[in-house]
Write a protein that holds these residues in place. Structure first.
Motif, PDB file in Angstrom:
ATOM      1  N   ASP A 145       0.820  -1.208   0.000  1.00 26.08           N
ATOM      2  CA  ASP A 145       0.000   0.000   0.000  1.00 26.08           C
ATOM      3  C   ASP A 145       0.855   1.258   0.000  1.00 26.08           C
ATOM      4  O   ASP A 145       0.443   2.300  -0.498  1.00 26.08           O
ATOM      5  N   LEU A 146       2.036   1.165   0.579  1.00 28.51           N
ATOM      6  CA  LEU A 146       2.895   2.324   0.747  1.00 28.51           C
ATOM      7  C   LEU A 146       4.356   1.883   0.628  1.00 28.51           C
ATOM      8  O   LEU A 146       4.756   0.896   1.250  1.00 28.51           O
ATOM      9  N   VAL A 147       5.113   2.610  -0.188  1.00 30.91           N
ATOM     10  CA  VAL A 147       6.545   2.345  -0.352  1.00 30.91           C
ATOM     11  C   VAL A 147       7.284   3.619   0.020  1.00 30.91           C
ATOM     12  O   VAL A 147       6.966   4.696  -0.477  1.00 30.91           O
ATOM     13  N   ILE A 148       8.261   3.493   0.886  1.00 32.90           N
ATOM     14  CA  ILE A 148       9.078   4.639   1.297  1.00 32.90           C
ATOM     15  C   ILE A 148      10.506   4.383   0.830  1.00 32.90           C
ATOM     16  O   ILE A 148      11.073   3.311   1.079  1.00 32.90           O
ATOM     17  N   THR A 149      11.077   5.389   0.158  1.00 25.76           N
ATOM     18  CA  THR A 149      12.450   5.292  -0.309  1.00 25.76           C
ATOM     19  C   THR A 149      13.059   6.686  -0.318  1.00 25.76           C
ATOM     20  O   THR A 149      12.500   7.604   0.269  1.00 25.76           O
ATOM     21  N   THR A 150      14.184   6.852  -0.972  1.00 22.83           N
ATOM     22  CA  THR A 150      14.860   8.146  -1.007  1.00 22.83           C
ATOM     23  C   THR A 150      15.065   8.589  -2.457  1.00 22.83           C
ATOM     24  O   THR A 150      14.996   7.789  -3.388  1.00 22.83           O
ATOM     25  N   TYR A 151      15.348   9.875  -2.634  1.00 27.00           N
ATOM     26  CA  TYR A 151      15.678  10.381  -3.966  1.00 27.00           C
ATOM     27  C   TYR A 151      16.934   9.692  -4.506  1.00 27.00           C
ATOM     28  O   TYR A 151      17.052   9.438  -5.691  1.00 27.00           O
ATOM     29  N   GLY A 152      17.868   9.401  -3.636  1.00 25.72           N
ATOM     30  CA  GLY A 152      19.105   8.748  -4.064  1.00 25.72           C
ATOM     31  C   GLY A 152      18.853   7.387  -4.691  1.00 25.72           C
ATOM     32  O   GLY A 152      19.480   7.035  -5.693  1.00 25.72           O
ATOM     33  N   ILE A 153      17.939   6.629  -4.119  1.00 23.67           N
ATOM     34  CA  ILE A 153      17.629   5.310  -4.668  1.00 23.67           C
ATOM     35  C   ILE A 153      16.879   5.460  -5.989  1.00 23.67           C
ATOM     36  O   ILE A 153      17.152   4.736  -6.952  1.00 23.67           O
TER      37      ILE A 153
END
Length: 102
Positions: free
Chosen positions: A40-48
């Motif tokens: 439902d929700l994915v959290i990551t970074t701009y770097g990835i």
């Protein structure tokens, strides 16, 4: 940054709400778009996200090949020296069934 988002989810979600959360970072990164699409929700970074866009080419990485319903790009937490000149440049790389932005 990721821990901040997880903390905010824990604070603001009602106790009975159960989201399938995926932290797409480090050893827990998904290997395919299918792995992300079941959450439902994915959290990551701009770097990835940037790592999947190299030398002007879109890779076969999971973030750029997932069909997203909604995406939140947190400009307040954009990493310095991000390869994206603008947030909209990053957003254009992601796949959506429609192009509605708010």
């Amino acid at each position: 940054l990721i821990s901040h988002w997880v903390e905010q989810l824990n604070i603001h979600l009602l106790q009975g709400v159960h989201l399938r959360l995926k932290i797409h970072h480090g050893q827990s990164k998904a290997q395919s778009a299918g792995e992300l699409e079941v959450h439902d929700l994915v959290i990551t970074t701009y770097g990835i996200l940037a790592a999947e866009f190299t030398n002007g080419e879109i890779s076969r990485g999971p973030l750029l090949n997932t069909l997203w319903l909604r995406v939140v790009l947190d400009e307040g937490h954009q990493e310095p020296l991000s390869p994206f000149q603008t947030i909209s440049q990053a957003a254009r790389l992601l796949h959506f069934p429609t192009r509605l932005f708010w």
